[in-house]
Design an enzyme around this catalytic site. Structure first.
Site, short mmCIF file in Angstrom:
data_model
loop_
_atom_site.label_atom_id
_atom_site.label_comp_id
_atom_site.label_asym_id
_atom_site.label_seq_id
_atom_site.Cartn_x
_atom_site.Cartn_y
_atom_site.Cartn_z
N TYR A 143 0.82 -1.21 0.00
CA TYR A 143 0.00 0.00 0.00
C TYR A 143 0.86 1.27 0.00
CZ TYR A 143 -4.63 -2.02 0.74
OH TYR A 143 -5.82 -2.67 0.58
N LYS A 194 3.13 -15.48 2.07
CA LYS A 194 3.51 -16.34 0.96
C LYS A 194 5.03 -16.51 1.00
CE LYS A 194 1.47 -17.22 -2.58
NZ LYS A 194 0.99 -18.57 -3.07
N ASP A 227 -2.93 -18.00 0.39
CA ASP A 227 -3.94 -18.57 -0.51
C ASP A 227 -4.64 -19.76 0.15
OD1 ASP A 227 -1.52 -19.95 -0.67
OD2 ASP A 227 -1.72 -20.44 -2.80
N ASP A 251 -6.29 -7.35 3.79
CA ASP A 251 -7.42 -6.69 3.13
C ASP A 251 -8.33 -7.74 2.49
OD1 ASP A 251 -8.92 -4.53 1.94
OD2 ASP A 251 -7.88 -4.94 0.06
N ASP A 255 -12.20 -9.35 3.86
CA ASP A 255 -13.46 -9.31 3.11
C ASP A 255 -14.08 -10.71 3.05
OD1 ASP A 255 -13.49 -6.61 2.53
OD2 ASP A 255 -13.94 -6.90 0.40
C1 IPM Z 1 -10.44 -1.54 3.58
C2 IPM Z 1 -10.64 -0.89 2.24
C3 IPM Z 1 -9.50 0.07 2.00
C4 IPM Z 1 -8.24 -0.76 1.90
C5 IPM Z 1 -9.68 0.97 0.79
C6 IPM Z 1 -10.93 1.80 0.90
C7 IPM Z 1 -8.48 1.87 0.59
O1 IPM Z 1 -10.75 -1.86 1.25
O2 IPM Z 1 -10.37 -0.81 4.58
O3 IPM Z 1 -10.35 -2.76 3.62
O4 IPM Z 1 -7.92 -1.33 0.86
O5 IPM Z 1 -7.54 -0.80 2.92
MG MG Z 2 -10.83 -3.86 1.99
#
Ligand code: IPM
Ligand code: MG
Length: 370
Positions: A143, A194, A227, A251, A255
């Site tokens: 990032y 990884k 993975d 990240d 999700d």
């Molecule tokens: C998160 C989001 C952020 C990230 C974006 C909005 C920059 O996806 O907080 O997970 O990738 O960190």
């Molecule tokens: Mg995210």
């Protein structure tokens, strides 16, 4: 009555302001009850700040965030800003806050509510009892790594570059948070990287292994390729307690973990800095979900992730565990009563708007406090 505690609220874009509006009602509820009061200020971030000030995070807002006891954040972004220069995109407001406040440990719990077992895309028996915590590094890695950019080569083709980079101290300080959390949970850390293909992965595994041997042998440590971790998360998610990962893998894995619970709209998060001499940590709390521009302004958004983020704020920044539990219990009871926003709708449930979900939470808080 407890002393004033300062909270900076940054609703942001999309559904951010709508869900935050419901949290404000809960904050007012606490204020009216007069056992603890909050000194709340509100400011712009993301696209909203870009529209007003030409930047997704103004220096004034950053200074306010530095001074606040805690920051409560909604969500940022939207198609309107697709063509904004990359360094002025709404997301940069959030990334700059994480970076400038040095909030390196992003805590993302995923736990299932029994009333919502049917809302998951996985079978109820696979996710029943799920209670895991992802600890994601959030100030380094790909990032922020340099060099980065898109260049045009002599032959006219273009080349994009991102850099994944970690120092041993960046790894050990976030690993430390993971081990400490595991100690008050179920005593297990799964470290995801990884190491089979990445140098940062090799370093990550080495640093975590040595830190474990030096200070945390009471915790069970396991290493897993990222993975495989994604695969295990959907195959048998209850095997996990704390998952430790870098910025990008964290990240993605978070999700995935969020969706196991049936809705991104249910999951809160905390991002913490290092404790100072008095033990106080800078901290930002935000729902895991994004700004959901497709449903913004329609009263469809689920305010519970943002509300549960406020509960985390009470717990981690203010040590108000009973008040946090009050909110969490209210959420559980409202879900049990069959009141649902669209994202967590199930057979036989009552579909309600963002605002009516807020009403239901307040009624439940009244009931509990009576
Ligand atoms: C998160 C989001 C952020 C990230 C974006 C909005 C920059 O996806 O907080 O997970 O990738 O960190
Ligand atoms: Mg995210």
């Amino acid at each position: 009555m407890a002393a004033n505690k300062s909270i900076l609220i940054l609703p942001g874009d999309g559904i951010g302001p709508e869900v935050m509006g419901q949290v404000r009602r809960v904050i007012d509820w606490f204020d009216n009850r007069r056992e603890v009061t909050f000194n709340v200020t509100e400011d712009l971030v993301g696209g909203a700040a870009y529209d007003a000030h030409g930047t997704p995070l103004s220096d004034n807002t950053l200074a306010a965030a530095m001074a606040a006891d805690a920051v409560l954040f909604g969500s940022v972004g939207g198609p309107k800003y697709d063509d904004a220069p990359r360094n002025l995109r709404p997301e940069m407001g959030l990334l700059r806050l994480r970076k400038e406040l040095d909030l390196f440990a992003n805590l993302r719990p995923a736990l299932t509510f029994d009333a919502l077992l049917d809302a998951s895309s996985l079978k109820p028996e696979v996710i029943k009892g799920l209670d895991l915590m992802i600890v994601r590094e959030s100030t380094s890695g790909v990032y922020f790594g340099e060099p980065r950019g898109i260049e045009t080569l002599p032959d006219g083709h273009r080349r994009g570059v991102d850099t994944q980079v970690y120092t041993d101290t960046e790894i050990s300080r976030v690993a430390e948070v993971a081990f400490d959390l595991a100690r008050v949970r179920r005593g297990k850390v799964t470290s995801a990287e990884k190491a089979n293909v990445m140098e940062t992965g090799v370093l990550w595994r080495d640093v975590v292994t040595k830190l474990h041997a030096a200070k945390h042998t009471d915790i069970k440590l396991e290493h897993m390729y990222a993975d495989n971790c994604a695969m295990q998360l959907v195959r048998a998610p209850t095997q996990f307690d704390v998952i430790l990962a870098d910025n990008l893998f964290g990240d993605i894995l978070s999700d995935c973990a969020a969706m196991l619970t049936g809705s991104l709209g249910m999951l809160p998060s905390a991002t913490l800095g290092a404790p100072d001499e008095s033990g106080r940590r800078r901290a930002l709390y935000e729902p895991v979900h994004g700004s959901a521009p497709d449903i913004a302004g329609k009263g469809l958004a689920n305010p519970l992730a943002c509300l549960l983020s406020f509960a985390m704020l009470l717990r981690y920044s203010f040590d108000l565990h009973e008040d946090a539990a009050l909110i969490e219990e209210a959420v559980r009871n409202v879900l049990k009563s069959g009141v649902r926003t669209t994202d967590i709708m199930g057979p036989g449930a009552a579909r309600v708007s963002t605002n009516v979900m807020g009403d239901a939470i307040l009624r439940e808080l009244d009931k509990q406090a009576a």
